[in-house]
Scaffold this active site. Structure first.
Site, PDB file in Angstrom:
ATOM      1  N   ALA A 119      22.274  39.057 -14.774  1.00  0.00           N
ATOM      2  CA  ALA A 119      21.533  37.903 -15.478  1.00  0.00           C
ATOM      3  C   ALA A 119      21.184  36.784 -14.544  1.00  0.00           C
ATOM      4  CB  ALA A 119      22.091  37.597 -16.995  1.00  0.00           C
ATOM      5  N   SER A 120      19.882  36.727 -14.328  1.00  0.00           N
ATOM      6  CA  SER A 120      19.377  35.438 -13.539  1.00  0.00           C
ATOM      7  C   SER A 120      18.182  34.734 -13.917  1.00  0.00           C
ATOM      8  CB  SER A 120      19.292  35.875 -12.137  1.00  0.00           C
ATOM      9  OG  SER A 120      19.109  34.869 -11.204  1.00  0.00           O
ATOM     10  N   LEU A 121      17.646  33.888 -13.529  1.00  0.00           N
ATOM     11  CA  LEU A 121      16.368  33.242 -13.626  1.00  0.00           C
ATOM     12  C   LEU A 121      15.207  34.127 -13.022  1.00  0.00           C
ATOM     13  CD1 LEU A 121      14.380  30.892 -14.626  1.00  0.00           C
ATOM     14  CD2 LEU A 121      14.854  29.758 -12.569  1.00  0.00           C
ATOM     15  N   TYR A 122      15.542  34.819 -11.803  1.00  0.00           N
ATOM     16  CA  TYR A 122      14.389  35.436 -11.033  1.00  0.00           C
ATOM     17  C   TYR A 122      15.224  36.305 -10.132  1.00  0.00           C
ATOM     18  CZ  TYR A 122      14.191  31.926  -7.591  1.00  0.00           C
ATOM     19  OH  TYR A 122      14.427  31.258  -6.407  1.00  0.00           O
ATOM     20  N   LEU A 123      14.394  37.349  -9.428  1.00  0.00           N
ATOM     21  CA  LEU A 123      14.834  37.961  -8.214  1.00  0.00           C
ATOM     22  C   LEU A 123      13.704  37.676  -7.184  1.00  0.00           C
ATOM     23  CD1 LEU A 123      16.497  40.029  -6.639  1.00  0.00           C
ATOM     24  CD2 LEU A 123      15.004  41.690  -7.545  1.00  0.00           C
ATOM     25  N   GLY A 124      14.463  37.190  -6.007  1.00  0.00           N
ATOM     26  CA  GLY A 124      13.317  36.727  -5.207  1.00  0.00           C
ATOM     27  C   GLY A 124      12.800  37.869  -4.331  1.00  0.00           C
ATOM     28  N   GLY A 126      12.274  38.367  -0.662  1.00  0.00           N
ATOM     29  CA  GLY A 126      12.298  38.320   0.611  1.00  0.00           C
ATOM     30  C   GLY A 126      13.400  39.532   1.234  1.00  0.00           C
ATOM     31  N   HIS A 215      18.153  31.073 -18.217  1.00  0.00           N
ATOM     32  CA  HIS A 215      18.669  30.521 -17.199  1.00  0.00           C
ATOM     33  C   HIS A 215      20.156  30.940 -16.963  1.00  0.00           C
ATOM     34  CE1 HIS A 215      19.739  26.555 -14.858  1.00  0.00           C
ATOM     35  NE2 HIS A 215      18.490  27.142 -14.298  1.00  0.00           N
ATOM     36  N   LYS A 217      23.368  32.834 -15.541  1.00  0.00           N
ATOM     37  CA  LYS A 217      23.835  33.477 -14.149  1.00  0.00           C
ATOM     38  C   LYS A 217      24.951  34.373 -14.426  1.00  0.00           C
ATOM     39  CE  LYS A 217      20.253  30.550 -13.298  1.00  0.00           C
ATOM     40  NZ  LYS A 217      20.603  29.498 -12.393  1.00  0.00           N
ATOM     41  N   ASP A 222      31.144  46.636 -13.256  1.00  0.00           N
ATOM     42  CA  ASP A 222      32.312  47.354 -13.982  1.00  0.00           C
ATOM     43  C   ASP A 222      33.052  46.529 -14.719  1.00  0.00           C
ATOM     44  OD1 ASP A 222      31.642  49.849 -12.920  1.00  0.00           O
ATOM     45  OD2 ASP A 222      32.998  49.738 -11.484  1.00  0.00           O
TER      46      ASP A 222
END
Length: 546
Positions: A119-124, A126, A215, A217, A222
């Site tokens: 879970a995160s705000l976004y995945l970059g 690059g 928001h 993180k 596992d």
């Protein structure tokens, strides 16, 4: 080309987060009843220096530096609000650097057997982020080759607006995996119910993220997981300082967060292999459906995870299986489980405010026998938290980003003024501290590090006479208005009497603070702390949006 773009430029030039308040004020009045008791919506936009009466403190308790029962009894009240997981302190490890965080994630993804939950705000977008996606592909390919391990599932929760920004975005990074492994991949995109109707049509990309985002993180592999404030983006893997804690082989905690992320995913838009999105059958749409109905439905789904965990723990405590060991087995058992993990969830748009309740009580009960180190990458305390800090008896050492390590430093347009706005907020808070004669008890510090940015948040709680903390908060909240009222947040309170873990926490706190300088009135007189008049004027209006 200029003429067709004129309407867009007009919207961008006129738009500020303050405009959003016009559209969100009515919903705010329904979903922020506690703040209505403290003051009107107009007062919420008032300057930070508004006077307030100190909050009465609970009676002070005798200090205790060691002993599970002494420390646990002091913070046992947290279990009245949230689940309490007892784990061995030896299984909790503090990570120190972005690279350690990144390399550990890649290694754990490659070896995961049953589940990866992120879970995160976004995945970059690059090369480093692509390497992370490649690790997921390797793990899924391995699971299919091995046959017996083909039940590996990967579930990713991101924010819809941030994850959809631009042509190349988080969605485009994950679509190849979703198309190749449709039965094993799930990508959920949370959309705040506050961004709807005319507001959704008018507010431009990037600015729409000020309304509210996912928001949280959490990075789970596992039965092990990392709780952090860091996003899945290259700077967070290289030169953006954050905090990270690894809980190794803590199955109950991992199960809880897997279920929590799954519950938020259930009320989110589901990404399909053709890049379209849809809601799960029977779920209320976040911006097309009724706002109150969506929030109530989402709250029931998410709180069912919290309530089920608490119910299981109550049954274990009441039954024979949950009885404390006695005799010879008692001491080793207590030694193995000398640490408590309390998950704190804050989702005010959905009517969930557990983190706020626990944080306020923790600050309220920080008496004269306590020393608190509090840090935020974006120092912008809510009025309630500010009142508690200024009215407390505990000593506070508050760490914040200096302008040059603020994530918005050097940004183009209006965003480039955000570091100056934080300087203005810090100066107002420091002036209030001096006005109340609290300089001996409340000190501000600025973090400095060339070519780095600062994003660490949380706190460390020391008892009088103890050189190591017995409690820490770590996760995504920044202690600001957005964290409390707009975004979906989660962190954990770790209460421990494990001396090795306490030492790790002490070293983490000292590592961050040793790169800081104490703030004084002279700090704000320096040329590099000059704040333009227009920034001072708009800060009270927009500080609740960043």
């Amino acid at each position: 080309m200029a003429a067709p773009m004129s309407w867009r430029r007009l919207v961008y030039s006129v738009y500020t987060p303050a405009l959003t308040g016009v559209f969100t004020r009515i919903p705010d009045r329904f979903f922020r009843t506690r703040d209505r008791r403290r003051g009107s919506s107009v007062l919420l936009l008032a300057p930070l220096l508004a006077e307030s009466d100190p909050v009465p403190l609970a009676s002070s308790r005798p200090p205790s530096c060691s002993g599970a029962e002494g420390i646990h009894s002091r913070f046992r009240w947290m279990a009245d609000h949230v689940p309490a997981f007892r784990v061995p302190g030896a299984r909790v490890r503090i990570l120190r650097s972005p690279d350690e965080f990144y390399q550990l994630m890649k290694a754990r993804i490659r070896t995961a057997e049953s589940r990866v939950v992120m879970a995160s705000l976004y995945l970059g977008t690059g090369p480093l982020e692509q390497d992370l996606v490649d690790c997921m592909q390797e793990a899924l390919e391995r699971s299919q080759r091995e046959g017996v391990g083909s039940d590996l599932k990967i579930s990713i929760l991101l924010d819809y607006t941030r994850g959809s920004r631009g042509k190349q975005n988080s969605r485009s990074m994950l679509l190849p995996l979703l198309r190749r492994f449709p039965e094993q991949m799930r990508v959920s995109l949370y959309h705040t119910p506050d961004l709807r109707g005319v507001l959704r049509l008018l507010v431009p990309e990037r600015f729409n993220e000020t309304i509210g985002v996912q928001h949280i993180k959490v990075y789970l592999f596992d039965d092990s997981l990392i709780i952090s404030g860091a996003n899945l983006s290259d700077s967070y893997f290289t030169n953006r300082q954050d905090r990270y804690v690894l809980l190794e082989d803590c199955g109950e905690v991992a199960d809880f967060f897997a279920e929590l992320v799954g519950a938020v995913g259930d009320v989110s838009l589901q990404l399909a292999p053709d890049d379209s999105v849809r809601m799960l059958e029977g779920m209320v749409h976040p911006y097309k459906g009724d706002r109150a109905e969506f929030s109530a439905s989402a709250r029931r789904r998410i709180m069912s995870v919290v309530n089920a965990a608490r119910m299981r723990q109550h049954l274990q405590e009441a039954g024979p299986a949950g009885a404390e060991p006695e005799g010879e087995e008692a001491e080793p058992a207590r030694g193995r489980s000398d640490t408590w993990v309390f998950p704190l969830v804050q989702m005010k748009p959905l009517g969930i405010h557990l983190d706020e309740q626990v944080t306020e009580r923790l600050l309220t009960e920080a008496g004269g026998d306590a020393r608190v180190y509090l840090t935020s990458g974006y120092f912008n305390l809510t009025r309630a938290y500010m009142r508690l800090v200024l009215g407390a008896a505990a000593d506070y050492q508050i760490l914040m980003a200096s302008p040059e390590v603020n994530g918005f430093f050097g940004a183009k347009g209006v965003a480039g003024a955000i570091p100056a706005a934080y300087v203005h907020i810090a100066r107002q808070f420091h002036s209030k501290v001096c006005q109340l004669g609290q300089q001996h008890r409340v000190q501000l510090h600025e973090y400095h590090r060339p070519d780095w940015t600062f994003h660490a948040k949380g706190l460390w709680y020391y008892l009088r006479g103890c050189d190591r903390p017995c409690l820490t908060l770590i996760g995504s909240p920044n202690f600001g208005y957005r964290s409390v009222h707009r975004d979906l947040e989660a962190q954990i309170a770790i209460v421990t009497e494990n001396q090795e873990l306490q030492t790790q926490l002490q070293q983490e706190q000292e590592m961050l603070y040793k790169r800081s300088t104490e703030v004084s009135s002279a700090t704000f007189l320096r040329p590099d702390r000059y704040v333009k008049l227009w920034v001072k004027l708009v800060t009270p209006l927009i500080k609740n949006f960043f």
